[in-house]
Design an enzyme around this catalytic site. Structure first.
Site, mmCIF file in Angstrom:
data_model
loop_
_atom_site.group_PDB
_atom_site.id
_atom_site.type_symbol
_atom_site.label_atom_id
_atom_site.label_comp_id
_atom_site.label_asym_id
_atom_site.label_seq_id
_atom_site.Cartn_x
_atom_site.Cartn_y
_atom_site.Cartn_z
ATOM 1 N N SER A 1 -6.800 -2.550 1.724
ATOM 2 C CA SER A 1 -7.155 -1.937 0.446
ATOM 3 C C SER A 1 -7.613 -2.950 -0.597
ATOM 4 O O SER A 1 -7.406 -2.760 -1.790
ATOM 5 C CB SER A 1 -5.971 -1.110 -0.106
ATOM 6 N N GLY B 1 -6.914 5.530 5.654
ATOM 7 C CA GLY B 1 -6.423 6.403 4.604
ATOM 8 C C GLY B 1 -6.778 7.857 4.846
ATOM 9 O O GLY B 1 -7.801 8.182 5.450
ATOM 10 N N TYR C 1 -9.439 4.408 -4.700
ATOM 11 C CA TYR C 1 -8.445 5.480 -4.681
ATOM 12 C C TYR C 1 -8.281 6.259 -5.986
ATOM 13 O O TYR C 1 -7.777 7.377 -5.966
ATOM 14 C CB TYR C 1 -7.076 4.909 -4.288
ATOM 15 N N GLU D 1 0.813 -1.215 0.000
ATOM 16 C CA GLU D 1 0.000 0.000 0.000
ATOM 17 C C GLU D 1 0.852 1.272 0.000
ATOM 18 O O GLU D 1 0.383 2.346 0.368
ATOM 19 C CB GLU D 1 -0.933 -0.004 1.204
ATOM 20 N N ARG E 1 -11.314 2.996 11.708
ATOM 21 C CA ARG E 1 -12.485 2.953 10.833
ATOM 22 C C ARG E 1 -12.879 1.502 10.638
ATOM 23 O O ARG E 1 -12.070 0.683 10.203
ATOM 24 C CB ARG E 1 -12.152 3.572 9.478
ATOM 25 N N GLU F 1 -13.853 -5.773 9.265
ATOM 26 C CA GLU F 1 -12.496 -5.521 9.753
ATOM 27 C C GLU F 1 -12.434 -4.109 10.311
ATOM 28 O O GLU F 1 -13.365 -3.316 10.140
ATOM 29 C CB GLU F 1 -11.464 -5.693 8.638
ATOM 30 N N ASN G 1 -9.645 -0.739 10.637
ATOM 31 C CA ASN G 1 -8.400 -0.148 10.158
ATOM 32 C C ASN G 1 -7.879 0.839 11.186
ATOM 33 O O ASN G 1 -8.561 1.820 11.506
ATOM 34 C CB ASN G 1 -8.647 0.571 8.827
ATOM 35 N N ASP H 1 -15.275 -1.412 8.875
ATOM 36 C CA ASP H 1 -16.088 -1.698 7.695
ATOM 37 C C ASP H 1 -17.178 -2.696 8.067
ATOM 38 O O ASP H 1 -16.909 -3.717 8.707
ATOM 39 C CB ASP H 1 -15.218 -2.247 6.575
#
Length: 328
Positions: A157, A288, A227, A29, A266, A282, A284, A268
């Site tokens: 990602s 990002g 992205y 990433e 964050r 999951e 994070n 999901d």
């Protein structure tokens, strides 16, 4: 102006010292991390912070001390930045950093370990199997049903991810995931609304930012659509049924707390289209911060600018040994 943005107005940028924005790194990433890091760097400088880029792929971390840095904003993603390794090195140097500590970073990066803890704590997450071959993957498909998600256990990602609908896809899906991690995760696919739920730590409490409903082209929220295109729709406020978003936010804050996360994260979530039951996918711990990223989007919806968000996170930087901690 929101309560969150009011808090940043009392932060003295000069008191934060010389700041390193860790960006780039060596993970898959790297490209995304460079975008995140350069965005954070510009934001902090605009707020009067003495911020500088620092790429661990180009120089050793111990140069941070030699160059007089006082704290770090971690804008690294994936392995070698989000998995507890960099956090451990910073702990040894006694240097405050943003986000979760060593243990929580390591666990959250490992999707299998995360799911085991969430399941133990009674939090809903899709059924899964860990596989070590294409044959195992076919067996998992027979057990979990189609469609099924196949992905590396420790990547982000959507790198190495395949949505499998037929046994004939299992060999290629396993091979792709195994390129990125020897541990491959097969996960039950949940059809329904995809949302993401950011959490911020504020004065020892966890604050949920508005959830974002994600509508990607053909439901394919992959690396490109995350992205590099403007085709994905992000709906905030998410427009969920009354009471549903807050109920999910409570679960997300618990998911954050039971892993020992701090600072921000964050999660999901998929909401089953038939039952409206939410499933945690999951979390994070170094989300990002690009132009397409979701935490800044949710923060703006709550009245907090990108620049204020960066300053808030930096001011909360600490080590595992520092006092503090948030409750759900």
């Amino acid at each position: 102006m929101s309560d969150l943005s009011l808090k940043t107005s009392s932060i003295n940028p000069a008191s934060l010292g010389k700041v390193a924005v860790l960006l780039g790194g060596t993970s898959a990433e790297r490209e995304v991390s460079l975008m995140s890091g350069n965005g954070v760097l510009a934001a902090l400088r605009s707020q009067g912070v003495d911020a500088h880029p620092f790429d661990p792929a180009e120089q050793p971390l111990w140069n941070l001390k030699e160059q007089g840095f006082a704290r770090c904003f971690i804008a690294l993603h994936g392995r070698g930045g989000e998995d507890g390794t960099v956090q451990g090195a910073l702990e040894l140097m006694g240097m405050p950093y943003t986000g979760s500590g060593v243990m929580a970073s390591s666990i959250a990066m490992d999707k299998v370990m995360t799911k085991r803890i969430w399941r133990f704590e009674g939090l809903p997450t899709p059924a899964w199997k860990v596989v070590h071959s294409a044959a195992d993957t076919r067996a998992a498909l027979a057990e979990l049903g189609a469609p099924m998600i196949v992905k590396p256990a420790r990547e982000g990602s959507t790198i190495g991810l395949t949505k499998v609908t037929d046994p004939a896809q299992c060999e290629q899906a396993y091979a792709l995931a195994a390129q990125h991690d020897p541990e491959v995760l097969c996960e039950q696919f949940i059809a329904g609304d995809e949302i993401t739920c950011p959490v911020l730590e504020q004065d020892g409490q966890l604050v949920s930012l508005p959830a974002i409903l994600i509508r990607a082209p053909q439901g394919n929220y992959d690396y490109q659509n995350k992205y590099f295109t403007d085709d994905t729709q992000y709906i905030v406020p998410a427009g969920l049924p009354a009471g549903e978003e807050e109920a999910i936010a409570v679960q997300v804050r618990k998911a954050f707390a039971v892993l020992g996360c701090r600072g921000w994260a964050r999660a999901d979530v998929m909401i089953d289209a038939t039952t409206r039951k939410p499933y945690l996918l999951e979390i994070n711990t170094a989300p990002g911060m690009t132009g397409h990223s979701l935490v800044p989007m949710a923060a703006r919806a709550a009245g907090m600018s990108y620049e204020q968000l960066c300053l808030h996170l930096l001011a909360a930087a600490r080590t595992d040994n520092a006092a503090g901690g948030a409750s759900a």
